[in-house]
Design a protein around this motif. Structure first.
Motif, short mmCIF file in Angstrom:
data_model
loop_
_atom_site.label_atom_id
_atom_site.label_comp_id
_atom_site.label_asym_id
_atom_site.label_seq_id
_atom_site.Cartn_x
_atom_site.Cartn_y
_atom_site.Cartn_z
N UNK A 48 0.84 -1.19 0.00
CA UNK A 48 0.00 0.00 0.00
C UNK A 48 0.88 1.25 0.00
N UNK A 49 0.62 2.13 -0.93
CA UNK A 49 1.44 3.33 -1.07
C UNK A 49 0.62 4.57 -0.73
N UNK A 50 1.34 5.62 -0.33
CA UNK A 50 0.69 6.89 -0.03
C UNK A 50 0.59 7.69 -1.33
N UNK A 51 -0.23 7.19 -2.25
CA UNK A 51 -0.40 7.86 -3.54
C UNK A 51 -1.85 7.75 -3.99
N UNK A 117 -13.53 6.58 5.94
CA UNK A 117 -12.32 5.83 5.57
C UNK A 117 -12.51 5.06 4.28
N UNK A 118 -13.67 4.43 4.12
CA UNK A 118 -13.94 3.63 2.93
C UNK A 118 -13.98 4.46 1.65
N UNK A 119 -14.29 5.75 1.79
CA UNK A 119 -14.37 6.61 0.61
C UNK A 119 -13.13 7.48 0.41
N UNK A 120 -12.12 7.24 1.20
CA UNK A 120 -10.83 7.91 1.01
C UNK A 120 -9.74 6.90 0.67
N UNK A 121 -9.72 5.81 1.41
CA UNK A 121 -8.66 4.81 1.26
C UNK A 121 -9.17 3.57 0.54
N UNK A 162 5.25 9.15 7.38
CA UNK A 162 5.12 8.10 6.37
C UNK A 162 4.06 8.45 5.33
N UNK A 163 2.97 9.10 5.76
CA UNK A 163 1.90 9.49 4.82
C UNK A 163 1.14 10.68 5.39
N UNK A 164 1.20 11.80 4.67
CA UNK A 164 0.54 13.01 5.16
C UNK A 164 -0.98 12.87 5.17
N UNK A 165 -1.52 11.97 4.35
CA UNK A 165 -2.96 11.74 4.31
C UNK A 165 -3.35 10.63 5.28
#
Length: 331
Positions: A48-51, A117-121, A162-165
């Motif tokens: 999983x990447x922060x992209x 969470x489900x609609x962002x990640x 690690x991930x700003x989001x």
């Protein structure tokens, strides 16, 4: 193995150790548990990447979920959709999004957090960028408050680095030790960066039963006056709710500088649920299980719950919290 991957592995292991040391003394059981789950966590971190492939806000999806899956919460639905949509569409927010969700048990606070969470990640609540803290599980001992503060700061800083989001959900805020949450105040403020880390694109969600009495009383007053619940507006609750939470003895936000400094963007009230909402919850749960929605069964489940005031039976005491277990009995 790539250097970046090696760094992540070390970060994951150190984070796991931090949590174990911060929240409870290390025991053989805990160490074995950490070891057993570490493989799955490592897999997530390495894949999983922060992209944008893994983090992409679906505004239409959130709106549809709130309309079709959350019942009896017209105020919360409107605030959540506008707040999250506005924040996620802003490439340069001035501060993190901070939401404080309040209401009695079973009214949908945890459920809404899941929907966000489900609609962002892409991985939803299973994302390695979503972090959930529960007061009684993670911060049980008042004597270790200073340790909790330090470790909580480290954990948030490490994950946002690690991930700003990143998203942080704090459940049972009404059971949180007063003063603990203020330890992360700098991360919620209007700073461009702190020690080289920007927290402006992160989301913090607080869940609490505190203030629930005020929300219930307002709903009762409207009902007694013959007004429908949909006429209740945010202005009828927001001020009294923030004051109540700030002064409540049973609140992790008691005298919190987060409130004093206006760092909580929205205090979101969740109204007590009526019989018709409980029926909707039961029908939705049947559908989620792949069953054909059955109105008769839904009515049986709803009638089995406790309501108040006792004579009129207007509001469900536990909202929709026990629907799943009740449905197991009737299906």
């Amino acid at each position: 193995m790539k250097v970046a991957h090696l760094y992540l592995l070390l970060h994951i292991f150190s984070s796991a150790c931090v949590l174990v040391n911060a929240f409870e003394p290390i025991t053989t059981t805990v160490v074995l548990g950490v070891g057993a789950t570490l493989g799955g966590i490592i897999w997530k971190y390495l894949n999983e990447k922060c992209d944008q492939k893994w983090i992409a806000f679906n505004s239409t999806g959130l709106q549809a979920d709130l309309e079709r899956k959350l019942f009896g919460q017209h105020i919360a639905s409107r605030i959540i959709l506008k707040a999250v949509s506005g924040f996620m569409s802003n490439d340069n927010p001035k501060k993190p999004l901070v939401l404080s969700l309040h209401g009695w048990t079973g009214t949908g606070k945890n459920f809404v957090s899941n929907l966000i969470a489900e609609n962002i990640y892409k991985e939803g609540m299973d994302s390695s960028f979503v972090h959930v803290f529960t007061a009684e599980l993670h911060f049980p001992h008042v004597g270790q408050l200073d340790t909790y503060k330090s470790q909580l700061q480290q954990w948030i800083k490490g994950n946002v680095t690690n991930c700003e989001r990143s998203m942080f959900i704090f459940d049972e805020m009404d059971k949180m030790h007063p003063g603990l949450i203020d330890s992360i105040k700098p991360y919620l403020d209007y700073y461009e960066k702190l020690d080289g880390v920007s927290y402006r694109k992160s989301i913090f969600i607080f869940l609490s039963n505190a203030g629930g009495e005020n929300i219930v009383q307002t709903a009762l007053d409207f009902w007694k006056a013959g007004q429908i619940r949909e006429e209740i507006e945010l202005k009828d609750l927001e001020t009294v709710l923030s004051v109540s939470v700030f002064n409540s003895k049973n609140s992790g936000l008691r005298h919190a500088s987060l409130i004093d400094k206006n760092l909580v963007d929205f205090f979101v009230p969740f109204l007590p649920l009526e019989y018709r909402h409980v029926v909707q919850c039961a029908l939705a749960e049947m559908k989620a299980r792949g069953l054909r929605p059955n109105q008769e069964v839904a009515d049986l489940v709803a009638r089995d719950l406790v309501y108040f005031p006792k004579s009129e039976r207007v509001f469900s005491v536990k909202g929709c919290k026990t629907i799943q277990s009740k449905l197991d009995y009737y299906t």
